[in-house]
Design an enzyme around this catalytic site. Structure first.
Site, PDB file in Angstrom:
ATOM      1  CG  PHE A 161      -0.951   3.564   8.918  1.00  0.00           C
ATOM      2  CD1 PHE A 161      -1.827   3.879   7.943  1.00  0.00           C
ATOM      3  CD2 PHE A 161      -0.166   4.608   9.520  1.00  0.00           C
ATOM      4  CE1 PHE A 161      -1.949   5.238   7.156  1.00  0.00           C
ATOM      5  CE2 PHE A 161      -0.075   5.773   8.942  1.00  0.00           C
ATOM      6  CZ  PHE A 161      -0.742   6.088   7.747  1.00  0.00           C
ATOM      7  CB  ILE A 162       3.673   1.140   6.695  1.00  0.00           C
ATOM      8  CG1 ILE A 162       3.052   1.217   5.266  1.00  0.00           C
ATOM      9  CG2 ILE A 162       3.597  -0.135   7.357  1.00  0.00           C
ATOM     10  CD1 ILE A 162       3.615   0.414   4.248  1.00  0.00           C
TER      11      ILE A 162
ATOM     12  CG  ASP B 286       0.407  10.738   3.351  1.00  0.00           C
ATOM     13  OD1 ASP B 286       0.125   9.584   2.675  1.00  0.00           O
ATOM     14  OD2 ASP B 286      -0.266  11.373   3.879  1.00  0.00           O
TER      15      ASP B 286
ATOM     16  CE  LYS C 245      -1.209  -1.535   4.619  1.00  0.00           C
ATOM     17  NZ  LYS C 245      -2.221  -0.554   5.386  1.00  0.00           N
TER      18      LYS C 245
ATOM     19  CD  GLU D  54      -1.627   2.932  -5.432  1.00  0.00           C
ATOM     20  OE1 GLU D  54      -0.630   4.039  -5.645  1.00  0.00           O
ATOM     21  OE2 GLU D  54      -2.793   2.884  -5.119  1.00  0.00           O
ATOM     22  CG  ASP D  55       1.361   4.328  -2.376  1.00  0.00           C
ATOM     23  OD1 ASP D  55       0.340   3.831  -2.965  1.00  0.00           O
ATOM     24  OD2 ASP D  55       1.301   4.977  -1.494  1.00  0.00           O
TER      25      ASP D  55
ATOM     26  CG  ASP E  25      -5.464  -0.866   3.180  1.00  0.00           C
ATOM     27  OD1 ASP E  25      -5.855  -2.274   3.122  1.00  0.00           O
ATOM     28  OD2 ASP E  25      -5.629  -0.225   3.899  1.00  0.00           O
TER      29      ASP E  25
ATOM     30  NE  ARG F  68       2.633  12.362   0.527  1.00  0.00           N
ATOM     31  CZ  ARG F  68       1.651  11.483   0.286  1.00  0.00           C
ATOM     32  NH1 ARG F  68       1.838  10.329  -0.084  1.00  0.00           N
ATOM     33  NH2 ARG F  68       0.498  11.805   0.366  1.00  0.00           N
TER      34      ARG F  68
ATOM     35  N   GLY G 190       1.709   9.004  -3.297  1.00  0.00           N
ATOM     36  CA  GLY G 190       2.273   7.986  -2.649  1.00  0.00           C
ATOM     37  C   GLY G 190       3.349   7.210  -3.521  1.00  0.00           C
TER      38      GLY G 190
END
Ligand code: IMP
Ligand code: MG
Length: 180
Positions: free
Chosen positions: A157-158, A164, A136, A104-105, A108, A170, A50
């Site tokens: 959710f994105i 992805d 988030k 990190e992407d 959550d 991606r 990610g």
């Protein structure tokens, strides 16, 4: 920007690329000022898959000597966290005695970062900082301190910019959100 379809789901435009790039400009300026003039060479740790696009954008902006390494972790299936973190590729460099900047992407539940930070400290990293493009905050609560955060988003959710839905999305340069 139009809606997109990935597998069986429809996503709508959410954060455009220039907004993401501005957030990355700000976060990289903070990291540059914290790491300016240091004697040691930090390791930037890309959490695959990610964070690949975010790490690339961040690297372009970091202006101190650094090394790059990677690890591959997976916890999401479909549009939700499984609560279990799988290490599908181990660390590509030893971290003992090193100062590590995790890249990190998105954070959550925070489980991935809690697990990874503990692993790095167990392996002898001297210092571990977390840099995430997105957060988030509703779900994370106070589970782990985050050192650098690009943007906060609601708990939806994105996909896009490295993120992805079951493998797809991606390569999209903007971020899209699952239609309600
Ligand atoms: P956490 O362990 O629950 O904090 O989850 C973090 C990981 O789940 C991230 O590294 C992402 O790979 C994935 N993830 C979390 N939210 C999303 C999302 O909205 N879209 C795609 N992947 C996500
Ligand atoms: Mg990730």
């Amino acid at each position: 920007m139009d809606k997109i379809v990935l597998h069986d789901k429809t996503f709508e435009p959410f954060i455009d690329n220039s907004t993401l790039e501005r957030a990355i400009d700000e976060v990289s300026a903070k990291i540059n000022s914290d790491f300016k003039g240091r004697e040691d060479i930090p390791l930037v740790l890309c959490v695959l898959n990610g964070a690949i696009m975010f790490t690339g954008e961040l690297l372009k902006r970091l202006d101190f000597p650094l090394e790059l390494c990677a690890i591959k972790l997976a916890s999401y299936q479909g549009t939700g966290s499984t609560g279990q973190i799988q290490e599908t590729m181990g660390l590509t460099s030893p971290v003992k005695g090193r100062s590590v900047i995790i890249c990190e992407d998105i954070v959550d539940t925070g489980n991935t970062m809690v697990t990874l930070k503990k692993k790095l400290l167990d392996e002898g990293a001297a210092d571990v900082r977390i840099c995430t493009m997105l957060l988030k905050p509703e779900i994370l609560k106070d589970k782990i301190p985050l050192d650098y955060v690009g943007m906060e988003i609601p708990a939806r959710f994105i996909v896009g910019f490295g993120l992805d839905y079951d493998g797809l999305g991606r390569n999209i340069k903007d971020i899209y959100v699952l239609s309600e």
